[in-house]
Scaffold this motif. Sequence first.
Motif, PDB file in Angstrom:
ATOM      1  N   GLU A 394      38.775  52.322  51.935  1.00 21.52           N
ATOM      2  CA  GLU A 394      40.143  52.304  51.405  1.00 21.52           C
ATOM      3  C   GLU A 394      40.397  51.049  50.574  1.00 21.52           C
ATOM      4  O   GLU A 394      40.953  51.116  49.464  1.00 21.52           O
ATOM      5  CB  GLU A 394      41.142  52.392  52.565  1.00 21.52           C
ATOM      6  N   GLN A 397      38.549  51.164  47.299  1.00 22.72           N
ATOM      7  CA  GLN A 397      39.219  52.051  46.350  1.00 22.72           C
ATOM      8  C   GLN A 397      40.393  51.341  45.685  1.00 22.72           C
ATOM      9  O   GLN A 397      40.595  51.465  44.469  1.00 22.72           O
ATOM     10  CB  GLN A 397      39.694  53.315  47.068  1.00 22.72           C
ATOM     11  N   TYR A 398      41.171  50.588  46.467  1.00 17.60           N
ATOM     12  CA  TYR A 398      42.266  49.822  45.872  1.00 17.60           C
ATOM     13  C   TYR A 398      41.739  48.783  44.881  1.00 17.60           C
ATOM     14  O   TYR A 398      42.360  48.523  43.847  1.00 17.60           O
ATOM     15  CB  TYR A 398      43.069  49.120  46.966  1.00 17.60           C
ATOM     16  N   GLN A 399      40.569  48.200  45.207  1.00 14.47           N
ATOM     17  CA  GLN A 399      40.016  47.171  44.339  1.00 14.47           C
ATOM     18  C   GLN A 399      39.524  47.753  43.021  1.00 14.47           C
ATOM     19  O   GLN A 399      39.645  47.124  41.962  1.00 14.47           O
ATOM     20  CB  GLN A 399      38.876  46.453  45.059  1.00 14.47           C
ATOM     21  N   VAL A 403      45.835  48.703  42.962  1.00 13.73           N
ATOM     22  CA  VAL A 403      46.685  48.761  44.147  1.00 13.73           C
ATOM     23  C   VAL A 403      47.871  49.679  43.864  1.00 13.73           C
ATOM     24  O   VAL A 403      48.534  49.535  42.832  1.00 13.73           O
ATOM     25  CB  VAL A 403      47.182  47.354  44.530  1.00 13.73           C
ATOM     26  N   PRO A 404      48.180  50.649  44.725  1.00 20.07           N
ATOM     27  CA  PRO A 404      49.334  51.528  44.487  1.00 20.07           C
ATOM     28  C   PRO A 404      50.641  50.757  44.581  1.00 20.07           C
ATOM     29  O   PRO A 404      50.720  49.696  45.210  1.00 20.07           O
ATOM     30  CB  PRO A 404      49.216  52.573  45.611  1.00 20.07           C
ATOM     31  N   TYR A 412      50.269  42.394  48.406  1.00 21.32           N
ATOM     32  CA  TYR A 412      48.976  42.945  48.819  1.00 21.32           C
ATOM     33  C   TYR A 412      48.038  41.829  49.256  1.00 21.32           C
ATOM     34  O   TYR A 412      47.832  40.852  48.546  1.00 21.32           O
ATOM     35  CB  TYR A 412      48.357  43.737  47.667  1.00 21.32           C
TER      36      TYR A 412
END
Length: 573
Positions: A394, A397-399, A403-404, A412
């Motif tokens: 997870e 994926q953000y990286q 970032v959502p 964050y």
Amino acid sequence: MTGYPYRTLFSWVTALALAWLALSSPWAMTWNLLLAGLVIVLALVAIVVATRRARARRHASRAVLEAIHVSLDTLPGDIRQNTPIVLTVGDSVPALAFGEPLVRMTDTTIWVRVDDPPRLAYVADALKRWREGQGPDAVTCLVGADQARDTATLSAGLRRWRAAIGEASRAVGYPLPVCIAVYAEEAGGPTDDCPWFGISGGSLPSGEALCDQLADRLAQYPQVAAPVDRAERMGRAARLEALVRWASGALLPALRDDARESGRSGRPVRVAAFGVTAVKGIPAHDSLYARFVTQLTGLATSAREGNRASYPLPDALIRGIAVQPVRRALPSALAHAFAWLALGFCAAAAASAWQNRALVARVFGDMAHYRTISAEHDAARVDALQALKRDRDELEQYQSAGVPPRLGLGFYRGANLLAPLNTLIAGYQPPAPPPSTIELNSLSLFKSGSAVLNPGSNRVLIGALELIKAHPDKRVLIAGHTDAVGAALSNLKLSEARAASVRDWLADAAGLPVTHFAIQGYGDTRPKAPNDTEAGRSANRRVEITLVPDCRDDRRGVQEILGQSACSFQQKE
């Protein structure tokens, strides 16, 4: 823009709420969809209500605006802005002051008559639009002392106008100053025009202070008259002083300070001017004012005949009230839109901070849980390791994808957790596999040339028994081996018989069916050492107990050990 854009603001607030639910909400998708539907329904209801109110406002103020267009549209814009516009209200007196027209102009003021309390807010808002953001300057309440005959009716009328003035103040966006003008009729009429006696502008005193201040002015009124008129003026001054005392006790409390009625009639209004005057008319002997004078003086008022003149409008009282400034709706609407935007940003920031805190707490919790599991509980460690890998995936994926918004806005902290996560995951070491084969020396189990277990041989077989019990999901292969002394066929049969003896003892001790075991005799075909020495022959005389996967789970493992399918093993007797 002269009118407040309620519908546009409702749409703006709805868009902000939907954006928050879509991008920042910490709740589940089902709840977000339900709330989004509720927000849309509420927005549609608010827009419909605002549309109906706009139509009602146009309908209620149509007659006044038509009169204004006929009378005042030709006026230059500066006169509209600088000439006071006063809304005139009252139960019956405005008709005596206006006659048929709804709009009257005097030298100093534009007067607009409103006969129905519910229409007052609509007319005030319409006038603010007509003057391009500058609303009415005041509301004047005209009261005829000789026409008030019932206390309950008078109080109810004042309460209705008080609530209407409050609604009008909210409609225009500022508290409307209120002027109270009270008339007393005189039979035959005065020989000259009676001036207004009152106070205008500033803070209006109440009770006895107001009466005393106006009594001083009324006392000076007869002094400026010719001797022939002095007696008449003194009588008028006395009647007006009584009128002031009656009005201060019967009118002002209901509009200013009556806390008992505030819950039903709105908040108290700001009375900025108060005045009394005498007009030609027909005094009423049964009015509240007449009864007050009788109670005060002990003299009854007799009915008289006369003609009623039109009531003068209180221009003198309006002069002390300041002209209202221009209040454009656009700056106010932009300020409100910005305030809602700031509120939405604060809500998004709060949701982001809360979700980031939950993310960090979850990752730290998974890491702490993994560290608390000892190496002996490998299955639990593997489950905890999978949770760590999900957390790592997870965060990676953000990286990579960004970032959502629900985690952004500067809160964050997931990037700092990747390194310790990778360290924990890389540091996992699976436990050493248990020994899959136990080798037993045949001399410790059997006598030379015999396949019968020696007494006390169970001590030798205990280790194998514990291994079998620790792995009940594995099948057990028991293989017998001999040295090369003797005939090869005899050695083959002896090795198989010894394997069968070990199998029977282990099956009975472990409480397992014999079908859980497979036996194989190899004789002297698989020596470990050369048979030309005693040490080599001793090493070759052995029984090997091997754990293999069940044939239903892993046939290849058995094939690798035996060179044939596990399911092809047959029990030999």
